[in-house]
Design an enzyme around this catalytic site. Sequence first.
Site, PDB file in Angstrom:
ATOM      1  N   ILE A 187       0.803  -1.227   0.000  1.00 17.66           N
ATOM      2  CA  ILE A 187       0.000   0.000   0.000  1.00 17.66           C
ATOM      3  C   ILE A 187       0.832   1.271   0.000  1.00 17.66           C
ATOM      4  O   ILE A 187       0.312   2.358  -0.189  1.00 17.66           O
ATOM      5  CB  ILE A 187      -1.011   0.058   1.175  1.00 17.66           C
ATOM      6  CG1 ILE A 187      -0.310  -0.194   2.509  1.00 17.66           C
ATOM      7  CG2 ILE A 187      -2.172  -0.870   0.946  1.00 17.66           C
ATOM      8  CD1 ILE A 187      -1.196   0.129   3.689  1.00 17.66           C
ATOM      9  N   GLY A 188       2.100   1.137   0.194  1.00 16.28           N
ATOM     10  CA  GLY A 188       2.933   2.333   0.177  1.00 16.28           C
ATOM     11  C   GLY A 188       4.395   1.984   0.147  1.00 16.28           C
ATOM     12  O   GLY A 188       4.792   0.858   0.449  1.00 16.28           O
ATOM     13  N   GLY A 218       7.886   3.417   1.644  1.00 11.14           N
ATOM     14  CA  GLY A 218       8.508   4.362   2.555  1.00 11.14           C
ATOM     15  C   GLY A 218       9.988   4.481   2.299  1.00 11.14           C
ATOM     16  O   GLY A 218      10.552   3.716   1.523  1.00 11.14           O
ATOM     17  N   SER A 219      10.589   5.455   2.946  1.00 11.50           N
ATOM     18  CA  SER A 219      12.025   5.658   2.765  1.00 11.50           C
ATOM     19  C   SER A 219      12.829   4.525   3.392  1.00 11.50           C
ATOM     20  O   SER A 219      13.939   4.223   2.967  1.00 11.50           O
ATOM     21  CB  SER A 219      12.434   7.001   3.368  1.00 11.50           C
ATOM     22  OG  SER A 219      11.771   7.216   4.590  1.00 11.50           O
ATOM     23  N   GLY A 226      11.428   1.353   3.843  1.00 12.36           N
ATOM     24  CA  GLY A 226      11.006   0.066   3.313  1.00 12.36           C
ATOM     25  C   GLY A 226       9.566   0.087   2.850  1.00 12.36           C
ATOM     26  O   GLY A 226       8.881   1.099   2.944  1.00 12.36           O
ATOM     27  N   LYS A 246       5.554  -2.420   8.122  1.00 12.75           N
ATOM     28  CA  LYS A 246       6.628  -1.759   7.403  1.00 12.75           C
ATOM     29  C   LYS A 246       7.806  -2.706   7.467  1.00 12.75           C
ATOM     30  O   LYS A 246       8.222  -3.121   8.548  1.00 12.75           O
ATOM     31  CB  LYS A 246       6.962  -0.451   8.121  1.00 12.75           C
ATOM     32  CG  LYS A 246       7.525   0.627   7.234  1.00 12.75           C
ATOM     33  CD  LYS A 246       7.846   1.854   8.064  1.00 12.75           C
ATOM     34  CE  LYS A 246       7.431   3.107   7.349  1.00 12.75           C
ATOM     35  NZ  LYS A 246       7.716   4.312   8.148  1.00 12.75           N
ATOM     36  N   ASP A 301       8.563  15.389  11.198  1.00  7.92           N
ATOM     37  CA  ASP A 301       8.198  15.311   9.785  1.00  7.92           C
ATOM     38  C   ASP A 301       6.692  15.470   9.620  1.00  7.92           C
ATOM     39  O   ASP A 301       6.055  14.689   8.912  1.00  7.92           O
ATOM     40  CB  ASP A 301       8.696  13.996   9.191  1.00  7.92           C
ATOM     41  CG  ASP A 301       8.781  14.039   7.665  1.00  7.92           C
ATOM     42  OD1 ASP A 301       8.772  15.152   7.092  1.00  7.92           O
ATOM     43  OD2 ASP A 301       8.833  12.966   7.047  1.00  7.92           O
TER      44      ASP A 301
HETATM   45  P1  ADP Z   1       7.959   7.155   4.944  1.00  7.59           P
HETATM   46  O1  ADP Z   1       8.738   7.401   6.170  1.00  7.59           O
HETATM   47  O2  ADP Z   1       8.882   6.551   3.973  1.00  7.59           O
HETATM   48  O3  ADP Z   1       7.236   8.345   4.386  1.00  7.59           O
HETATM   49  P2  ADP Z   1       5.365   6.153   5.787  1.00  7.59           P
HETATM   50  O4  ADP Z   1       5.253   5.612   7.167  1.00  7.59           O
HETATM   51  O5  ADP Z   1       4.831   7.538   5.574  1.00  7.59           O
HETATM   52  O6  ADP Z   1       6.871   6.031   5.301  1.00  7.59           O
HETATM   53  O7  ADP Z   1       4.631   5.140   4.841  1.00  7.59           O
HETATM   54  C1  ADP Z   1       4.596   5.318   3.445  1.00  7.59           C
HETATM   55  C2  ADP Z   1       3.158   5.214   2.928  1.00  7.59           C
HETATM   56  O8  ADP Z   1       2.551   3.971   3.318  1.00  7.59           O
HETATM   57  C3  ADP Z   1       2.236   6.283   3.509  1.00  7.59           C
HETATM   58  O9  ADP Z   1       2.258   7.472   2.781  1.00  7.59           O
HETATM   59  C4  ADP Z   1       0.871   5.603   3.438  1.00  7.59           C
HETATM   60  O10 ADP Z   1       0.322   5.745   2.155  1.00  7.59           O
HETATM   61  C5  ADP Z   1       1.199   4.142   3.701  1.00  7.59           C
HETATM   62  N1  ADP Z   1       1.021   3.820   5.139  1.00  7.59           N
HETATM   63  C6  ADP Z   1       1.972   3.832   6.099  1.00  7.59           C
HETATM   64  N2  ADP Z   1       1.488   3.473   7.293  1.00  7.59           N
HETATM   65  C7  ADP Z   1       0.169   3.215   7.102  1.00  7.59           C
HETATM   66  C8  ADP Z   1      -0.911   2.774   7.956  1.00  7.59           C
HETATM   67  N3  ADP Z   1      -0.712   2.549   9.263  1.00  7.59           N
HETATM   68  N4  ADP Z   1      -2.126   2.612   7.408  1.00  7.59           N
HETATM   69  C9  ADP Z   1      -2.324   2.848   6.096  1.00  7.59           C
HETATM   70  N5  ADP Z   1      -1.372   3.247   5.237  1.00  7.59           N
HETATM   71  C10 ADP Z   1      -0.131   3.433   5.716  1.00  7.59           C
END
Ligand code: ADP
Length: 274
Positions: free
Chosen positions: A14-15, A17-18, A20, A37, A136
Site C-alpha cells: 500500500i505504500g 517508505g524511505s 522500506g 513496514k 516530519d
Molecule cells: P515514509 O517514512 O517513507 O514516508 P510512511 O510511514 O509515511 O513512510 O509510509 C509510506 C506510505 O505507506 C504512507 O504514505 C501511506 O500511504 C502508507 N502507510 C503507512 N502506514 C500506514 C498505515 N498505518 N495505514 C495505512 N497506510 C499506511
Amino acid sequence: TDLQIGKYQELEVIGKGSFGIVKKIKRISDSKIFVWKEIYFGRMCEKELELIVREVNILRELEHPYIVGYLERVLDTKHKRLFIVMEYCEGGDLHKMIQKHKKKNTFIKESKIWKIFTQIILALFECHRKRILHRDIKPDNIFLDNQKNIKLGDFGLARALNSDSQFAHTHVGTPFYMSPEQFAGNIHDDKTDIWSLGCLIYELACLSPPFEAFSLTELGKKISLGKFQNLPSFYSSELFDLISEMLQVDKNKRPSASEILAKITQINLQRNSF
Ligand code: ADP
Ligand code: MG
C-alpha cells in the site's frame, strides 16, 4: 523467526517508505487487518539497527487515539528483515484530501479544519509531553481511519529527546514546511513541530503551502521573512490568528502544543455560546 512471521499473511503493497515497503497484512488468528513496514537491515551496521530498535521501542510507548498504534515488531533474522506491525488506517491521508479538493475546486469546511487541528494538537501534545519530537509533520504523514479521525503516523524520523541532549540536530523534513531555525542552524525542537503544523493547517485552508519557491535558496529567504498570504475571506480571523502565532519566525514566540490546545478550547467555548 518464520513462525512469528507466519502469524500474519501478507496482502497487497500500500505504500513505499524511505525505510522500506508498507504492506497490508492479515492476522491469521482473527482475520484482523493491519499493516507492516518491512525494513531490510542487511546493509546496516549493528549500531544503526540498534537505533531503529530503540526508536520502535519509543513508539510503542506512544499509545493515543490520534497516533497510529504500533502492535509489535517481528524479526526475521534469516533474511535480515524487521517488520513493524501497526494499525491500518483505511481512510487515506491529508495529502490525498488536499489533492481531492484542489481537483474539485472546493475548499475544506472550516469546522472540518478545526476538527483535524484539534486532533493533531492532541496527538502532538502527547508526543511533546513524552519528550518525543515528530520532526516530519506534513499532509502525507497524517492518516485517516474509517471514521475520518486522524492518526499521526510515520515516526520514521522521530527521535526521542533524552535529558542530556536538549536538541535533535539532524537536518530533515519537507522543504516547504521547513522552519526558519532549520534553515539557519539545523536545530529542531518542539517549536519546530509547531511551525510545521502551522504550515499544515494553513495548507488545509488555502490548499497550497504558506511558503513556495522554485529553489531552496529562494524558499529559505521567504521562510526567514515569515510573510504569507491571508486565508480565503470566508475563514474566520480566529483560524488565521492562531496559524499566524504558530508561524512566527522567532520560535520562542510560538505557542506550545498545550497553549494551542487551551486556545482552541477557548475558541470552541466562545463559538458554542452563541
Ligand atoms: P515514509 O517514512 O517513507 O514516508 P510512511 O510511514 O509515511 O513512510 O509510509 C509510506 C506510505 O505507506 C504512507 O504514505 C501511506 O500511504 C502508507 N502507510 C503507512 N502506514 C500506514 C498505515 N498505518 N495505514 C495505512 N497506510 C499506511
Ligand atoms: Mg511518510
